[in-house]
Every structure is written in structure tokens, then in C-alpha cells.
Scaffold this motif. Sequence first.
Motif, PDB file in Angstrom:
ATOM      1  N   CYS A 129      35.802   8.064  -5.591  1.00  0.00           N
ATOM      2  CA  CYS A 129      36.074   6.140  -5.026  1.00  0.00           C
ATOM      3  C   CYS A 129      36.304   5.511  -6.302  1.00  0.00           C
ATOM      4  N   LEU A 163      34.648   3.068  -7.206  1.00  0.00           N
ATOM      5  CA  LEU A 163      33.638   2.207  -7.468  1.00  0.00           C
ATOM      6  C   LEU A 163      32.256   3.118  -8.111  1.00  0.00           C
ATOM      7  N   CYS A 164      32.087   4.246  -6.802  1.00  0.00           N
ATOM      8  CA  CYS A 164      31.036   5.069  -6.931  1.00  0.00           C
ATOM      9  C   CYS A 164      31.170   6.342  -7.619  1.00  0.00           C
ATOM     10  N   HIS A 214      34.781   4.245   2.122  1.00  0.00           N
ATOM     11  CA  HIS A 214      34.130   5.016   1.947  1.00  0.00           C
ATOM     12  C   HIS A 214      32.298   4.629   2.131  1.00  0.00           C
ATOM     13  N   CYS A 236      30.102   2.735  -0.687  1.00  0.00           N
ATOM     14  CA  CYS A 236      30.106   0.961  -1.308  1.00  0.00           C
ATOM     15  C   CYS A 236      31.033   0.693   0.068  1.00  0.00           C
TER      16      CYS A 236
END
Lengths: 94, 181
Positions: A5, A7-8, A57, A61
Motif C-alpha cells: 500500500c 501509505l501503509c 485497502h 487505510c
Amino acid sequence: MRIKCPLCGERDRREFYYVGDAVLLERPDPEAGDHAWDTYLHLRDNPAGVTRDLWYHEAGCAAWVVVTRNTVTHEVLKTELAEKRRRKLVEGAS
Amino acid sequence: MVELVAKSPCGGRLPVEHGASRLSEVAMTRLTSLQPKQGQEKALSQALKSAHGMVFPAPNRATGKEGARAIWIGKGQAMLVGPEPDAGLAAHAAMTDQSDAWAMVRLEGAAAENVLARLVPVDLRQTVFKRGHSVRTMLQHMSVSITRISDEAFFILAFRSMAGTLVHDLETAMKGVAARR
Ligand SMILES: [Zn+2]
């Protein structure tokens, strides 16, 4: 399979929900005509190899992610926020 | 008038202790989700800093301290835990009162990492997951937010409707880890 991901970070595939071909980000103009809309809604490639699809996701997030992956090797080649990809499309880049 | 009694999400189930881990409920407090308006990320962070003493957390991070935390809980979203949100924040963010929607627990002790390792598909060991680090992930099949608040303590947020399952799953893992000592 593990998906990174944007972001994650790299996460287990269980955290994601498969949404469909990334062509969904390329919605035709409302006046584009039946052919363009028929293609957009119904015609999908089914490649043995590199494909690009949307994953959500869900257990992370809540971002929509464009995942470029290989259906034969399960290798994930690239991930990008759908938001970014969409912005590029709108701005005319590829 | 009927006297209403506030019931905490994990009421009657906690605290519990097994081996080197202890699970307790965090007292109900004010929870506010903050979603920065477009282009207002920096302004919100500054407003948050002057009103409550912490910046808006980056992805996978939490800011602030005991009593007033801001925890990143998703794309473009943080949870303010503790304070009554300053009215000035509304200029830069969409805010929603989430106070009664979440169960909050604290898992601590030398075995806490091993307990979570049985339930969570993310590496939460101290070497890679330090104080102030936070994740949105799964605990068994449940969506949770986990933040390391000290060397041996984690703060966990789960949907209130799942409080019973949260305690059950954590306690089962705590017993399992304790049995192997
Ligand atoms: Zn994510």
C-alpha cells in the motif's frame, strides 16, 4: 501474495478487497457513445501476464490502490494511489 | 426523568491478566475524527498544534501524549483522542464526534508483542514498530487501529460493536502465550 500500500507499506493480501480492472478509472465522457460505454463497462482483457487492477485497502487505510501485477508469477510490480493515477489521467499524462 | 447510566464498551470484561500481559479498558473519553479539507493539511496541523499541542500525524504515526493524542487512522484521517476539539479546527477539517463508536483497550507487559504476533499480520516488534508508530490493520478478522504508546504498551481501537470479540480474541492469545512460558 503481499501488496505494498503506498501509505501503509507492504501488507497481507487479506487486508485488501479486489475491485476490478483499473480501466474503471478511465470513465468515458457521458456523450462518448454506446460503443465506448459498452467497452468500458463490459470488455475486459484476461491476460496471462501483466495486468493492472484496483484494490481497496479495506482493513487498512481505506485507500484505493492501482496494482500492476503478473497473473502468472503473482509478482506485484508496482502500486500507486488511485487518486494519483486518476489525476495523471485527467491531466493527460500516462 | 430516567437516570441514564453510561456503559463502557468492555464493561465487566476487563481488566484481565495472563502471564506477562495485561489487558485493560481505557476510560471512555472524547473521540473526534479529523479529515483535513483539500489543501488545508498544513493549516490544520498548525491549528492542532496551538490548540492541543500536537501536529497532525503522518501516515502510520501518532502524535501527542497520554490524555491528548492524534492517531492516524486512514487516508486523510486522524482521530483526536481525549480533548474536546477546539472550535477553530472546524475551519480546516471535517470533524465528527466518534466518542461512543469505539472500544479502547490497553495491552501491556513483556508478552504484549507476542500476544499481538498471534493476531495481527503486521510486524509490531519494538525494533521496527516504535513508540508513536501506529497501524490500521486486522486483529483476527477485525479492523483495528494499534498504536505503541510505550516500550511495553499498545493502545488499540476497535469498533464498539466488536468489543466482546476484541476482548475474547486478545484474551485467548494472552492465555496461549502464557501457557508456553
Ligand atoms: Zn493502506
